[in-house]
Motif scaffolding. Structure first.
Motif, PDB file in Angstrom:
ATOM      1  N   GLY A 109       0.801  -1.221   0.000  1.00 18.46           N
ATOM      2  CA  GLY A 109       0.000   0.000   0.000  1.00 18.46           C
ATOM      3  C   GLY A 109       0.830   1.265   0.000  1.00 18.46           C
ATOM      4  O   GLY A 109       1.988   1.286  -0.429  1.00 18.46           O
ATOM      5  N   ARG A 110       0.232   2.334   0.523  1.00 22.58           N
ATOM      6  CA  ARG A 110       0.901   3.633   0.629  1.00 22.58           C
ATOM      7  C   ARG A 110       0.672   4.184   2.029  1.00 22.58           C
ATOM      8  O   ARG A 110      -0.464   4.209   2.522  1.00 22.58           O
ATOM      9  CB  ARG A 110       0.360   4.618  -0.418  1.00 22.58           C
ATOM     10  N   ASP A 111       1.754   4.630   2.645  1.00 19.30           N
ATOM     11  CA  ASP A 111       1.682   5.164   4.001  1.00 19.30           C
ATOM     12  C   ASP A 111       1.354   6.651   4.004  1.00 19.30           C
ATOM     13  O   ASP A 111       1.597   7.357   3.018  1.00 19.30           O
ATOM     14  CB  ASP A 111       3.019   4.970   4.726  1.00 19.30           C
ATOM     15  N   HIS A 112       0.820   7.111   5.116  1.00 23.21           N
ATOM     16  CA  HIS A 112       0.787   8.539   5.436  1.00 23.21           C
ATOM     17  C   HIS A 112       1.932   8.764   6.416  1.00 23.21           C
ATOM     18  O   HIS A 112       2.317   7.847   7.154  1.00 23.21           O
ATOM     19  CB  HIS A 112      -0.559   8.905   6.071  1.00 23.21           C
ATOM     20  N   ASP A 135      -3.319  -8.282  -1.071  1.00 15.32           N
ATOM     21  CA  ASP A 135      -3.724  -7.752  -2.374  1.00 15.32           C
ATOM     22  C   ASP A 135      -3.027  -6.451  -2.735  1.00 15.32           C
ATOM     23  O   ASP A 135      -3.109  -6.013  -3.893  1.00 15.32           O
ATOM     24  CB  ASP A 135      -5.238  -7.498  -2.399  1.00 15.32           C
ATOM     25  N   TYR A 136      -2.354  -5.831  -1.778  1.00 22.30           N
ATOM     26  CA  TYR A 136      -1.848  -4.475  -1.978  1.00 22.30           C
ATOM     27  C   TYR A 136      -0.324  -4.422  -2.116  1.00 22.30           C
ATOM     28  O   TYR A 136       0.277  -3.368  -1.956  1.00 22.30           O
ATOM     29  CB  TYR A 136      -2.321  -3.579  -0.832  1.00 22.30           C
ATOM     30  N   CYS A 137       0.295  -5.556  -2.428  1.00 21.70           N
ATOM     31  CA  CYS A 137       1.756  -5.627  -2.562  1.00 21.70           C
ATOM     32  C   CYS A 137       2.117  -6.288  -3.885  1.00 21.70           C
ATOM     33  O   CYS A 137       1.743  -7.446  -4.134  1.00 21.70           O
ATOM     34  CB  CYS A 137       2.353  -6.410  -1.398  1.00 21.70           C
ATOM     35  N   ALA A 142       3.172 -11.029  -7.300  1.00 22.33           N
ATOM     36  CA  ALA A 142       4.041 -11.592  -8.340  1.00 22.33           C
ATOM     37  C   ALA A 142       4.584 -12.947  -7.902  1.00 22.33           C
ATOM     38  O   ALA A 142       4.691 -13.881  -8.712  1.00 22.33           O
ATOM     39  CB  ALA A 142       5.182 -10.621  -8.645  1.00 22.33           C
ATOM     40  N   ALA A 143       4.929 -13.060  -6.627  1.00 22.84           N
ATOM     41  CA  ALA A 143       5.411 -14.342  -6.116  1.00 22.84           C
ATOM     42  C   ALA A 143       4.332 -15.415  -6.238  1.00 22.84           C
ATOM     43  O   ALA A 143       4.580 -16.529  -6.707  1.00 22.84           O
ATOM     44  CB  ALA A 143       5.853 -14.185  -4.662  1.00 22.84           C
ATOM     45  N   LEU A 144       3.116 -15.086  -5.821  1.00 23.67           N
ATOM     46  CA  LEU A 144       2.018 -16.047  -5.886  1.00 23.67           C
ATOM     47  C   LEU A 144       1.746 -16.504  -7.315  1.00 23.67           C
ATOM     48  O   LEU A 144       1.397 -17.667  -7.550  1.00 23.67           O
ATOM     49  CB  LEU A 144       0.747 -15.423  -5.300  1.00 23.67           C
ATOM     50  N   GLN A 145       1.931 -15.589  -8.265  1.00 21.46           N
ATOM     51  CA  GLN A 145       1.644 -15.914  -9.654  1.00 21.46           C
ATOM     52  C   GLN A 145       2.876 -16.371 -10.431  1.00 21.46           C
ATOM     53  O   GLN A 145       2.796 -16.633 -11.638  1.00 21.46           O
ATOM     54  CB  GLN A 145       1.008 -14.703 -10.340  1.00 21.46           C
ATOM     55  N   GLY A 146       4.025 -16.456  -9.758  1.00 14.91           N
ATOM     56  CA  GLY A 146       5.240 -16.942 -10.403  1.00 14.91           C
ATOM     57  C   GLY A 146       5.753 -16.040 -11.501  1.00 14.91           C
ATOM     58  O   GLY A 146       6.160 -16.509 -12.570  1.00 14.91           O
ATOM     59  N   LYS A 147       5.786 -14.720 -11.248  1.00  9.39           N
ATOM     60  CA  LYS A 147       6.183 -13.754 -12.270  1.00  9.39           C
ATOM     61  C   LYS A 147       7.317 -12.863 -11.769  1.00  9.39           C
ATOM     62  O   LYS A 147       7.482 -12.653 -10.575  1.00  9.39           O
ATOM     63  CB  LYS A 147       4.992 -12.884 -12.663  1.00  9.39           C
ATOM     64  N   PHE A 148       8.076 -12.309 -12.750  1.00 11.75           N
ATOM     65  CA  PHE A 148       9.103 -11.320 -12.400  1.00 11.75           C
ATOM     66  C   PHE A 148       9.634 -10.671 -13.673  1.00 11.75           C
ATOM     67  O   PHE A 148       9.695 -11.286 -14.736  1.00 11.75           O
ATOM     68  CB  PHE A 148      10.280 -11.943 -11.659  1.00 11.75           C
ATOM     69  N   ALA A 149      10.058  -9.419 -13.542  1.00 13.21           N
ATOM     70  CA  ALA A 149      10.797  -8.711 -14.600  1.00 13.21           C
ATOM     71  C   ALA A 149      11.316  -7.404 -14.033  1.00 13.21           C
ATOM     72  O   ALA A 149      10.849  -6.929 -12.993  1.00 13.21           O
ATOM     73  CB  ALA A 149       9.905  -8.438 -15.813  1.00 13.21           C
ATOM     74  N   ILE A 475      -4.988   1.397  -5.172  1.00 14.12           N
ATOM     75  CA  ILE A 475      -3.757   0.642  -4.898  1.00 14.12           C
ATOM     76  C   ILE A 475      -3.881  -0.772  -5.428  1.00 14.12           C
ATOM     77  O   ILE A 475      -2.968  -1.301  -6.077  1.00 14.12           O
ATOM     78  CB  ILE A 475      -3.457   0.632  -3.385  1.00 14.12           C
ATOM     79  N   ARG A 476      -5.017  -1.410  -5.170  1.00 14.39           N
ATOM     80  CA  ARG A 476      -5.191  -2.788  -5.627  1.00 14.39           C
ATOM     81  C   ARG A 476      -5.165  -2.865  -7.155  1.00 14.39           C
ATOM     82  O   ARG A 476      -4.582  -3.791  -7.730  1.00 14.39           O
ATOM     83  CB  ARG A 476      -6.491  -3.363  -5.083  1.00 14.39           C
ATOM     84  N   THR A 477      -5.760  -1.885  -7.818  1.00 21.11           N
ATOM     85  CA  THR A 477      -5.747  -1.855  -9.283  1.00 21.11           C
ATOM     86  C   THR A 477      -4.329  -1.691  -9.815  1.00 21.11           C
ATOM     87  O   THR A 477      -3.933  -2.345 -10.791  1.00 21.11           O
ATOM     88  CB  THR A 477      -6.628  -0.710  -9.804  1.00 21.11           C
ATOM     89  N   HIS A 478      -3.558  -0.822  -9.146  1.00 24.96           N
ATOM     90  CA  HIS A 478      -2.152  -0.643  -9.548  1.00 24.96           C
ATOM     91  C   HIS A 478      -1.387  -1.960  -9.424  1.00 24.96           C
ATOM     92  O   HIS A 478      -0.607  -2.322 -10.317  1.00 24.96           O
ATOM     93  CB  HIS A 478      -1.487   0.431  -8.685  1.00 24.96           C
TER      94      HIS A 478
END
Length: 510
Positions: A109-112, A135-137, A142-149, A475-478
């Protein structure tokens, strides 16, 4: 008037002798030779007859910082070590049987400035506006879905899985190019000055004597210099960290490598799974007071996948720290100085931190003030890592074996108890600048292990429900959009760091 000890200490440091190779020895050699190779005589003594532990195959993001300081090319490094990407650790069966969470390297997410994202998420969760904290990281998803770049507009936080023996060879070649001299041989005697207690030389089995001004002990659990010679004491942490044994085994790959380490809890310890480009590193860490060696080995062999490439080998250890990592003219790195089991992959990091502190305080002449500051910094670092690892064992709902029953009811270090009570009461994480594990790491592990805050910061209440919904949804959409853009981890490896023919992947599970 100066005594003999003062006279010895006042000698300029011109010769550095590293006792022992392996990851610790060659990391030290690489750093010292890269930075000071033009001004120092650097020697490393190792024997091919003496094996290394060789199981430190998972790292944390700080290693990339170390590599940047040494101008190490990432593609070259990953190809040489058959490395893969690590976005975090999957903890399985820790909170309860069948429960899983991921401690990722990303930010959530994003902090204040007055309140962390967890406070906004908690209020949103109460109102039914928020999804899972996961959902906000980006890195976690990416880890759960096995992705990286590597993305142009977003830098992911990541570390590596690597072949420890290949890493040592890679660093050795780099160190020798920068002027480090490797000496083959067994150390049979450590020579010291009778008046000062300083080490003066190391005698090898064949009779050669290697003199030096500063000695770095990388002899592993033997601690030949710092313990056997200098007699520096050891603080035992086995009342908090019960595990004292491990068995490691290497197997063939049966699927594409995942971009995270697996830590799978057992009735009396845990297993690790680390996927490299060419094989899988497996192991089991356990308490010998709660299970026999043969039973632990059998459990490991019954649960690994693939064909065995190297016969299982045991590792015995005592968790804790050397009371002084630097004593007189001897600095202990790696297993000679401390050992905290590899649950959070901190072994290589602690070697790196010891080297970094040493390089920043490298003496023209050795003085006690510099030694004291080094020891203070390392003691603080080790305590912080110890507390974070102990958290995983204490914060659990498991009571199904005597092992887990003891851990859930043990008396905690006060430093850790303070952190837990603060988070449970307020949702706030106590964090000292410069500590290894940042706020998000503590939050992910505490919530993953079942510690939930009773309330949230009032700043979260200043947002209307509509604004809070938009904030969380954006945030979740991002996160979803970013992860959707990523290729698979294997596709990234094939394109970014090919290191010869891809390892054969079996279609069946042994």
């Amino acid at each position: 008037m100066h005594n003999d000890a003062d006279t010895h200490a006042a000698k300029p440091v011109k010769r550095v002798v590293i006792a022992g190779g392996g990851t610790a020895g060659w990391m030290a050699a690489a750093a010292v030779s890269k930075i000071l190779g033009g001004t120092l005589e650097i020697s490393l003594i190792e024997s091919e007859e003496i094996g290394t532990v060789g199981v430190g195959e998972a790292t944390i993001p700080t290693l990339s910082t170390f590599h940047r300081l040494l101008d190490i090319d990432e593609r070259e490094f990953m190809a040489a070590t058959r490395g893969t990407i690590k976005l975090g650790i999957s903890f399985e069966n820790w909170r309860t049987q069948q429960h899983r969470y991921i401690h990722s390297f990303g930010t959530t997410g994003r902090d204040h400035w007055s309140a962390g994202f967890q406070h906004f998420w908690r209020r949103g969760h109460e109102l039914g506006l928020a999804g899972s904290y996961d959902d906000y990281c980006v890195e976690l998803q990416a880890a759960l879905q096995g992705k990286f770049a590597h993305l142009k507009n977003y830098r992911m936080n990541y570390a590596y899985h690597l072949d420890a023996s290949l890493y040592a060879k890679y660093l050795r070649a780099m160190s020798e190019r920068n002027g480090c001299r490797r000496i083959e041989g067994k150390i049979v005697e450590v020579l010291t000055d009778a008046d000062s207690g300083y080490i003066t030389a190391l005698r090898l089995e064949r009779g050669e004597v290697i003199e030096g001004d500063l000695f770095i002990d990388c002899t592993g659990f033997r601690a030949l210099l710092i313990d056997k010679t200098m007699g520096v004491g050891f603080e035992d942490w086995s009342h908090w960290l019960l595990n004292d044994s491990a068995i490691a085994v290497q197997t063939t790959s049966v699927c594409d490598p995942v971009p995270y380490t697996r830590a799978i809890a057992e009735p009396w310890g845990w297993q690790w799974r680390i996927a490299l480009q060419h094989r899988v590193g497996n192991g089991i860490v356990y308490s010998s007071r709660h299970v026999g060696d043969e039973e632990a080995k059998q459990r490991l062999m019954d649960t690994v996948d693939g064909e065995v490439l190297k016969n299982p080998w045991p590792v015995c250890f005592r968790p804790g720290r050397r009371l002084q990592c630097w004593n007189r003219n001897c600095v202990a790195l790696g297993l000679a100085g401390s050992f905290i089991e590899p649950l959070e992959s901190t072994t290589i990091h602690l070697i790196q931190r010891g080297i970094t502190h040493l390089m920043r305080s490298f003496p023209q002449v050795i003085g006690q003030a510099g030694i004291d500051e080094y020891n203070t910094q390392m003691a603080d670092e080790l305590q912080h890592v110890r507390d974070f690892v102990v958290l995983h064992y204490y914060a659990t709902e498991r009571r199904d074996t005597p092992y887990w029953e003891y851990l859930a009811n043990m008396e905690l270090p006060q430093t850790l108890r303070r952190r837990i009570e603060l988070f449970r009461e307020t949702g706030t994480v106590f964090h000292v600048p410069g500590e290894l594990f940042a706020e998000n790491s503590w939050i992910q592990v505490m919530m993953g292990q079942g510690i939930t805050p009773k309330t949230h910061h009032p700043t979260a209440d200043t947002m209307s429900e509509a604004d809070l919904r938009r904030f969380l949804d954006d945030i979740r959409t991002h996160v979803e959009t970013t992860v959707r853009m990523l290729p698979s981890h294997q596709a990234y490896l094939d394109q970014y760091c090919p290191s010869g023919p891809r390892a054969t992947v079996s279609t069946s599970v042994a």
